[in-house]
Write an enzyme that holds these catalytic residues in place. Sequence first.
Site, mmCIF file in Angstrom:
data_model
loop_
_atom_site.group_PDB
_atom_site.id
_atom_site.type_symbol
_atom_site.label_atom_id
_atom_site.label_comp_id
_atom_site.label_asym_id
_atom_site.label_seq_id
_atom_site.Cartn_x
_atom_site.Cartn_y
_atom_site.Cartn_z
ATOM 1 N N HIS A 295 49.063 -15.692 17.032
ATOM 2 C CA HIS A 295 49.305 -14.662 18.048
ATOM 3 C C HIS A 295 48.749 -15.097 19.400
ATOM 4 O O HIS A 295 49.433 -14.998 20.430
ATOM 5 C CB HIS A 295 48.650 -13.355 17.582
ATOM 6 C CG HIS A 295 48.708 -12.241 18.567
ATOM 7 N ND1 HIS A 295 49.591 -11.182 18.461
ATOM 8 C CD2 HIS A 295 47.972 -11.987 19.685
ATOM 9 C CE1 HIS A 295 49.405 -10.353 19.474
ATOM 10 N NE2 HIS A 295 48.423 -10.812 20.223
ATOM 11 N N GLU A 296 47.512 -15.585 19.401
ATOM 12 C CA GLU A 296 46.886 -15.994 20.658
ATOM 13 C C GLU A 296 47.545 -17.245 21.233
ATOM 14 O O GLU A 296 47.752 -17.348 22.448
ATOM 15 C CB GLU A 296 45.385 -16.227 20.446
ATOM 16 C CG GLU A 296 44.614 -15.008 19.969
ATOM 17 C CD GLU A 296 44.801 -13.798 20.868
ATOM 18 O OE1 GLU A 296 45.055 -13.972 22.078
ATOM 19 O OE2 GLU A 296 44.713 -12.667 20.363
ATOM 20 N N HIS B 134 50.668 -16.284 22.997
ATOM 21 C CA HIS B 134 50.416 -15.799 24.358
ATOM 22 C C HIS B 134 50.351 -16.970 25.333
ATOM 23 O O HIS B 134 50.885 -16.898 26.446
ATOM 24 C CB HIS B 134 49.091 -15.029 24.414
ATOM 25 C CG HIS B 134 49.202 -13.611 23.954
ATOM 26 N ND1 HIS B 134 50.237 -12.790 24.309
ATOM 27 C CD2 HIS B 134 48.370 -12.850 23.187
ATOM 28 C CE1 HIS B 134 50.059 -11.593 23.768
ATOM 29 N NE2 HIS B 134 48.936 -11.605 23.083
#
EC number: 3.4.24.-
Length: 299
Positions: free
Chosen positions: A143-144, A147
């Site tokens: 997820h990070e 980003h």
Amino acid sequence: MLFDQIARNKRKTWLLLLVFFLLLGLVGYGVGYLWLGSGFGGMILALVIGFIYAVTMIFQSTNVVMAMNGAREVDEQTAPNLYHVVEDMAMVAQIPMPRVFIVDDPSMNAFATGSSPKNAAVAATTGLLAVMNREELEGVIGHEVSHIRNYDIRISTIAVALASAITMLAVMARNMMFWGGGRRRNDDDRNGSSGLEIILLIISLIAIILAPLAATLVQLAISRQREFLADASSVELTRNPQGMINALLKLDNSAPMQHHVDDASAALFINDPKKESGLQKLFYTHPPISERVERLKQM
């Protein structure tokens, strides 16, 4: 879809700059008119300060945000499990290896920062590392990393920097109004003001009062959809939707972070670090965990 989102994020970067600098200019005009004797002088000063602050945050965002959250940098020797997961996700995403940090906090959370994939960093709390298994940790780090790959971090960093500058300036202006004083107080000055100056003054005074709220709403406008995209992108990297779902369910049960989290940087985290309730939920930068899980189940 991801390439289109990257292009949209770049356009949003410029839109954010325009909106935030407009707020800065209006607040600066009010301060300058009332206390410096020149509304436009105050506007220019505020814009210059805001620009310098934003540029500094963009290029120093990793160090600043990590310091704000008490993060310490680790490597393959000091945190091998986290380091290897970040390394694997970065390799799959085809981005440079981010710097890796750990925040000593028993809650479960993680965030990424940096103005581009070339100078990004990922941080996780000790609580997250203690509770998540390998598949769940991959989902969170994926997820990070998403980003970073989607250039969401640049948007978030600009939003954090300018929202902080706007809030700081607005609070200073309100304190000055509360304590009174100022150079632009006498009737001769006011009688000599043009209609345009009066209109700008009224607008800027409203901006002084509402600027922090407006800055928050701008962050909200871009943050929630960004989280949905990062969840989906993480599944694309890991090929394991259930791992991401399980991670989100654990995050939903996490306690608030024990150390103070600045309001502006709270949007960077994968999960709301404050766990606020009541009317404050209206200003969440993240969509509800339940909604995020449902979207993943539909993939």
